[in-house]
Design a protein around this motif. Sequence first.
Motif, PDB file in Angstrom:
ATOM      1  N   ASP A 153     -10.725   9.782  -0.462  1.00  0.00           N
ATOM      2  CA  ASP A 153     -10.434   8.351  -0.442  1.00  0.00           C
ATOM      3  C   ASP A 153     -11.531   7.372  -1.365  1.00  0.00           C
ATOM      4  N   THR A 154     -10.875   6.760  -2.320  1.00  0.00           N
ATOM      5  CA  THR A 154     -11.892   6.149  -3.247  1.00  0.00           C
ATOM      6  C   THR A 154     -11.253   4.923  -3.766  1.00  0.00           C
ATOM      7  N   VAL A 155     -12.143   3.847  -3.897  1.00  0.00           N
ATOM      8  CA  VAL A 155     -11.660   2.618  -4.542  1.00  0.00           C
ATOM      9  C   VAL A 155     -11.887   2.712  -5.886  1.00  0.00           C
ATOM     10  N   MET A 156     -10.818   2.347  -6.594  1.00  0.00           N
ATOM     11  CA  MET A 156     -11.101   2.131  -8.282  1.00  0.00           C
ATOM     12  C   MET A 156     -10.068   1.356  -8.739  1.00  0.00           C
ATOM     13  N   THR A 157     -10.172   1.236 -10.066  1.00  0.00           N
ATOM     14  CA  THR A 157      -9.254   0.276 -10.726  1.00  0.00           C
ATOM     15  C   THR A 157      -7.772   1.210 -11.003  1.00  0.00           C
ATOM     16  N   PRO A 158      -6.753   0.356 -10.816  1.00  0.00           N
ATOM     17  CA  PRO A 158      -5.570   1.015 -11.315  1.00  0.00           C
ATOM     18  C   PRO A 158      -5.643   1.980 -12.418  1.00  0.00           C
ATOM     19  N   GLU A 159      -6.189   1.581 -13.464  1.00  0.00           N
ATOM     20  CA  GLU A 159      -6.133   2.408 -14.698  1.00  0.00           C
ATOM     21  C   GLU A 159      -6.965   3.590 -14.524  1.00  0.00           C
ATOM     22  N   SER A 160      -7.975   3.614 -13.723  1.00  0.00           N
ATOM     23  CA  SER A 160      -8.792   4.827 -13.412  1.00  0.00           C
ATOM     24  C   SER A 160      -7.996   5.959 -12.436  1.00  0.00           C
ATOM     25  N   TRP A 161      -7.186   5.159 -11.511  1.00  0.00           N
ATOM     26  CA  TRP A 161      -6.207   6.104 -10.718  1.00  0.00           C
ATOM     27  C   TRP A 161      -4.951   6.886 -11.453  1.00  0.00           C
ATOM     28  N   HIS A 162      -4.468   5.931 -12.327  1.00  0.00           N
ATOM     29  CA  HIS A 162      -3.535   6.534 -13.246  1.00  0.00           C
ATOM     30  C   HIS A 162      -4.286   7.660 -13.996  1.00  0.00           C
ATOM     31  N   GLU A 163      -5.298   7.556 -14.473  1.00  0.00           N
ATOM     32  CA  GLU A 163      -6.006   8.589 -15.277  1.00  0.00           C
ATOM     33  C   GLU A 163      -6.194   9.690 -14.305  1.00  0.00           C
ATOM     34  N   LYS A 164      -6.666   9.607 -13.174  1.00  0.00           N
ATOM     35  CA  LYS A 164      -6.650  10.700 -12.198  1.00  0.00           C
ATOM     36  C   LYS A 164      -5.574  11.380 -12.056  1.00  0.00           C
ATOM     37  N   LEU A 165      -4.199  10.665 -11.819  1.00  0.00           N
ATOM     38  CA  LEU A 165      -3.020  11.342 -11.562  1.00  0.00           C
ATOM     39  C   LEU A 165      -2.403  12.151 -12.602  1.00  0.00           C
ATOM     40  N   GLU A 166      -2.692  11.493 -13.967  1.00  0.00           N
ATOM     41  CA  GLU A 166      -2.246  12.413 -15.321  1.00  0.00           C
ATOM     42  C   GLU A 166      -3.233  13.499 -15.304  1.00  0.00           C
ATOM     43  N   SER A 167      -4.112  13.719 -14.737  1.00  0.00           N
ATOM     44  CA  SER A 167      -5.154  14.798 -15.022  1.00  0.00           C
ATOM     45  C   SER A 167      -4.822  15.770 -13.975  1.00  0.00           C
ATOM     46  N   LEU A 168      -3.858  15.656 -13.134  1.00  0.00           N
ATOM     47  CA  LEU A 168      -3.597  16.534 -12.130  1.00  0.00           C
ATOM     48  C   LEU A 168      -2.638  17.572 -12.663  1.00  0.00           C
ATOM     49  N   GLU A 169      -3.084  19.042 -12.464  1.00  0.00           N
ATOM     50  CA  GLU A 169      -2.278  20.151 -12.984  1.00  0.00           C
ATOM     51  C   GLU A 169      -1.037  20.402 -12.019  1.00  0.00           C
ATOM     52  N   SER A 170      -1.230  20.310 -10.794  1.00  0.00           N
ATOM     53  CA  SER A 170      -0.031  20.390 -10.013  1.00  0.00           C
ATOM     54  C   SER A 170       0.831  19.375  -9.626  1.00  0.00           C
ATOM     55  N   ALA A 171       2.152  19.606  -9.100  1.00  0.00           N
ATOM     56  CA  ALA A 171       2.946  18.532  -8.896  1.00  0.00           C
ATOM     57  C   ALA A 171       2.293  17.882  -7.493  1.00  0.00           C
ATOM     58  N   TYR A 172       2.971  16.381  -7.646  1.00  0.00           N
ATOM     59  CA  TYR A 172       2.401  15.744  -6.306  1.00  0.00           C
ATOM     60  C   TYR A 172       3.638  14.618  -5.921  1.00  0.00           C
ATOM     61  N   GLN A 173       3.519  14.427  -4.712  1.00  0.00           N
ATOM     62  CA  GLN A 173       4.476  13.456  -4.241  1.00  0.00           C
ATOM     63  C   GLN A 173       3.667  12.031  -4.126  1.00  0.00           C
ATOM     64  N   LEU A 174       3.887  10.871  -4.824  1.00  0.00           N
ATOM     65  CA  LEU A 174       3.310   9.708  -4.832  1.00  0.00           C
ATOM     66  C   LEU A 174       3.741   8.809  -3.695  1.00  0.00           C
ATOM     67  N   ILE A 175       2.953   8.330  -2.769  1.00  0.00           N
ATOM     68  CA  ILE A 175       3.198   7.483  -1.602  1.00  0.00           C
ATOM     69  C   ILE A 175       2.457   6.073  -1.889  1.00  0.00           C
ATOM     70  N   GLU A 176       3.406   4.997  -1.815  1.00  0.00           N
ATOM     71  CA  GLU A 176       2.785   3.654  -1.753  1.00  0.00           C
ATOM     72  C   GLU A 176       2.572   3.313  -0.289  1.00  0.00           C
ATOM     73  N   VAL A 177       1.243   3.359  -0.098  1.00  0.00           N
ATOM     74  CA  VAL A 177       0.949   2.853   1.199  1.00  0.00           C
ATOM     75  C   VAL A 177       0.813   1.175   1.528  1.00  0.00           C
ATOM     76  N   GLY A 178       1.664   0.511   2.226  1.00  0.00           N
ATOM     77  CA  GLY A 178       1.648  -0.857   2.404  1.00  0.00           C
ATOM     78  C   GLY A 178       0.711  -1.416   3.515  1.00  0.00           C
ATOM     79  N   SER A 179       1.045  -2.617   3.936  1.00  0.00           N
ATOM     80  CA  SER A 179      -0.089  -3.296   4.731  1.00  0.00           C
ATOM     81  C   SER A 179       0.096  -3.094   6.411  1.00  0.00           C
ATOM     82  N   GLU A 180       1.095  -2.549   6.606  1.00  0.00           N
ATOM     83  CA  GLU A 180       1.291  -2.475   8.121  1.00  0.00           C
ATOM     84  C   GLU A 180       1.452  -0.940   8.207  1.00  0.00           C
TER      85      GLU A 180
END
Length: 219
Positions: A153-180
Amino acid sequence: MNSNPQDGTSVKKYGLALHTASRELGLAISNFAGDSRCQTWNLDRDLATHLHQYLVEFIGPQTLADLAFIAVAKGPGGFTGTRMGMVTARTLAQQLDIPVFAVSTLAAVACSSSKKFISNQDMALQMPAQRGQLFGALYSVNKDFGVTEVFTDTVMTPESWHEKLESLESAYQLIEVGSELGWSVSSVLELAYLEWKQGSRPDWSDALPFYGQHPVKGH
């Protein structure tokens, strides 16, 4: 389960989970042998006023003496709510001399979300944070061993997070976590129980919140 030598009955030991890291209060209790229940309330800013009342009413007919351990959502999430749940869990565990399992809110969502998907893809979770940033994490989920942290768990800018996701070599399921998030309290309890079964007994003093950011006024 331990048994009572005098009457042959089983001494039921329960796990209790608290989730206060969002506007929802989530509570779950189970003896992991058929007696389980879970409930959520949208208390928002009334959490501080009603937490203990709801907790006492929810636990019954069990009592605090029936608890073998406590699990608590440690964040990320709202600063005040997360702190309140952590203090409550630590205080109860210290008084009862039982362990506290501090579980990531994102890990709990990953555990809950994995039940909706057939594939074994990793779970990439993103959650809004303060000041235009977000929390990101990557978990591998196994039904027998819970969740494994791939990217913490890391706090970061949206740009850094997108770069992290693009660097992943394996497939993943993206989950948008809400406020509740109170609905995922059952997974907080489930993940704690998996650790309990493996022999983990963390001391109450080791349970620490994860805020990720310094709090801002009104949060």
